[in-house]
Design an enzyme around this catalytic site. Structure first.
Site, PDB file in Angstrom:
ATOM      1  N   ASP A   1     -11.477   2.922   4.242  1.00 19.20           N
ATOM      2  CA  ASP A   1     -11.687   1.059   4.503  1.00 19.20           C
ATOM      3  C   ASP A   1     -13.436   1.117   4.706  1.00 19.20           C
ATOM      4  O   ASP A   1     -13.207   0.165   4.581  1.00 19.20           O
ATOM      5  CB  ASP A   1     -10.632   0.358   5.715  1.00 19.20           C
TER       6      ASP A   1
ATOM      7  N   GLN B   1      -4.838  -0.958   9.657  1.00 19.72           N
ATOM      8  CA  GLN B   1      -4.158  -2.413   8.766  1.00 19.72           C
ATOM      9  C   GLN B   1      -5.131  -3.419  10.112  1.00 19.72           C
ATOM     10  O   GLN B   1      -5.195  -3.180  10.994  1.00 19.72           O
ATOM     11  CB  GLN B   1      -2.797  -2.376   8.630  1.00 19.72           C
TER      12      GLN B   1
ATOM     13  N   LYS C   1       0.751  -1.310  -0.207  1.00 15.06           N
ATOM     14  CA  LYS C   1      -0.274  -0.061   0.126  1.00 15.06           C
ATOM     15  C   LYS C   1       1.124   1.248  -0.094  1.00 15.06           C
ATOM     16  O   LYS C   1       0.676   2.109  -0.685  1.00 15.06           O
ATOM     17  CB  LYS C   1      -1.205  -0.304   1.721  1.00 15.06           C
TER      18      LYS C   1
END
Ligand code: NAP
Length: 299
Positions: free
Chosen positions: A122, A99, A55
Site C-alpha cells: 500500500d 485493510q 482483492k
C-alpha cells in the site's frame, strides 16, 4: 466545445491485470514462486469486507498465492503487531495489505510502521513515503499510481503542466502530488482551507479531485480542455455512487474525464497486484523492468 474524452478505467485495469498475469507466468517460468499476498482484515466493517473479497478474487485471478486473514474486532494491538511481524518473516509472503480503517482502539500508524517496507504494497510506511519523495525505489500507494497510469495511457502531457490536486491525504493527495512533480508538472495541493478553490482549479491543466464530497467540483471550475481525474467515491442517499466532480457539467468542459464508477476505482486493485508482483520480483532479484515494465511509465 466537443465533450470530454472519457478515460475508461475498467478497460485500463483489465489490460493492466493481464500484464501482471504475464509477469507472474514469467516469474514462475524462471523457477520462482508465484507472488504471495497476505490481506489482513480486522473486524466486520461492511465496505472493508467487500474490498477484501475483491482483492482476494483479483489476486487469485492474477495467479498469486493469497492468504486472507480475518481477525475479530476484539483483536488487541499487541496480537495484530505480532501477526504483522510473522508475515514480515514469512518468505512466501511478498506483499502485506492491512485493510484500513482498523476498528477503534487500534493504532493504524503503529501497524503501518511495523510493516516490512519491501512488503508494504500500500506504500504507506515512512520508508515508502520517503522513497517516493526522494526518487527512491519504494512501493507507491495504489490509487495515486492508478491515476498516473490513466493519465499516461490517455496521453495527457504532464511535463510543465499546471496540476492541481484537491485533497492532502497520505493515501491519495500527497502521493499524487509527489508523482506529478516527478513527472515535471507544476503542482498545487488544495485542501479544506484553500482560499477561492474554484479559481485555483481553473488554473489547472490537470485537475485531480480526491476529497470525498459529492460533486464539489463544478463545470465552471474546470479550465476548458483540462484533464480531470475524479478519485471520489461517494454514496448518495438514494444509493447511487457519485464522484467529487459534477460529471454532466465536467463532460461539457473538460478535455478528458474519468467516470465514477468505472474510472479510478478499478485501477486501485490492479495497482495492488502490480505492486505485489514488483515486490516479488525484487525479492527474487529478477530485474523489475523485465516483469513490471510499467514502473518506468508511472513512477
Ligand atoms: P480524506 O483522507 O478524507 O481526505 C480528504 C481531503 O479533502 C482532505 O485533505 C481535506 O482537506 C480535503 N477536503 C475536504 N473537504 C474539502 C473542501 N470542501 N474543499 C477542499 N478540500 C476539501 O479522503 P481520501 O482517503 O483522500 O479519499 C478522498 C476520496 O477518494 C473519497 O471519496 C474516497 O472514498 C475516495 N477514494 C477512492 C479510491 C479509489 O479506489 N477510487 C481510493 C481511496 C479513496 P483537509 O486536509 O484540510 O481536511
Amino acid at each position: 466545445m466537443s465533450p470530454a474524452r472519457l478515460i475508461d478505467g475498467k478497460l485500463a485495469a483489465a489490460e493492466f491485470r493481464a500484464r501482471v498475469r504475464r509477469g507472474v507466468d514469467e516469474l514462475v517460468a524462471r523457477g520462482q514462486a508465484a507472488p504471495g499476498l497476505a490481506v489482513v482484515l480486522v473486524g466486520d466493517d461492511a465496505a472493508s469486507q467487500v474490498y477484501v473479497r475483491n482483492k482476494d478474487k483479483a489476486a487469485h485471478e492474477a495467479g498469486f498465492r493469497v492468504r486472507t486473514i480475518r481477525l475479530p474486532a476484539t483483536t488487541t494491538q499487541r496480537d495484530l503487531l505480532a501477526g504483522v511481524a510473522e508475515l514480515n518473516r514469512d518468505e512466501s509472503v511478498h506483499g502485506i495489505l492491512v485493510q484500513l480503517p482498523l476498528p477503534r482502539g487500534l493504532d493504524e500508524s503503529a501497524v503501518v510502521a511495523a510493516l516490512d517496507p519491501g512488503k508494504d504494497v500500500d506504500g504507506l510506511c515512512a520508508r515508502s513515503v520517503g522513497a517516493l519523495w526522494s526518487g527512491g525505489a519504494g512501493l507507491v500507494p495504489c490509487t495515486p499510481l492508478g491515476c498516473m497510469h490513466l493519465l499516461e495511457r490517455a496521453g495527457v502531457a504532464l511535463e510543465g503542466a499546471r496540476a492541481v490536486v484537491i485533497g492532502r491525504s497520505q493515501l491519495v493527495g500527497k502521493p499524487l502530488a509527489a508523482l506529478l512533480l516527478a513527472r515535471n508538472a507544476t503542482v498545487t495541493i488544495a485542501h479544506s482551507r484553500t482560499r477561492d478553490l474554484p479559481a485555483v482549479c481553473r488554473e489547472a491543466d490537470v485537475l485531480i479531485a480526491a476529497v470525498g464530497r459529492p460533486e464539489l467540483v463544478r463545470g465552471a471550475w474546470i479550465r476548458p480542455g483540462a484533464a480531470v481525474i475524479d478519485v471520489g467515491i461517494n454514496r448518495l442517499p438514494d444509493g447511487r455512487l457519485a464522484g467529487d466532480v459534477a460529471y454532466a457539467e465536467a463532460l461539457e468542459v473538460a478535455g478528458w474525464l474519468t467516470p465514477v464508477p468505472g474510472g479510478v476505482g478499478p485501477m486501485t486493485i490492479a495497482m495492488l497486484l502490480g505492486n505485489t508482483l514488483l515486490a516479488a520480483a525484487r525479492r527474487a532479484l529478477v530485474p523489475e523492468r523485465e516483469l513490471a515494465p510499467w514502473r518506468s511509465e508511472t513512477a
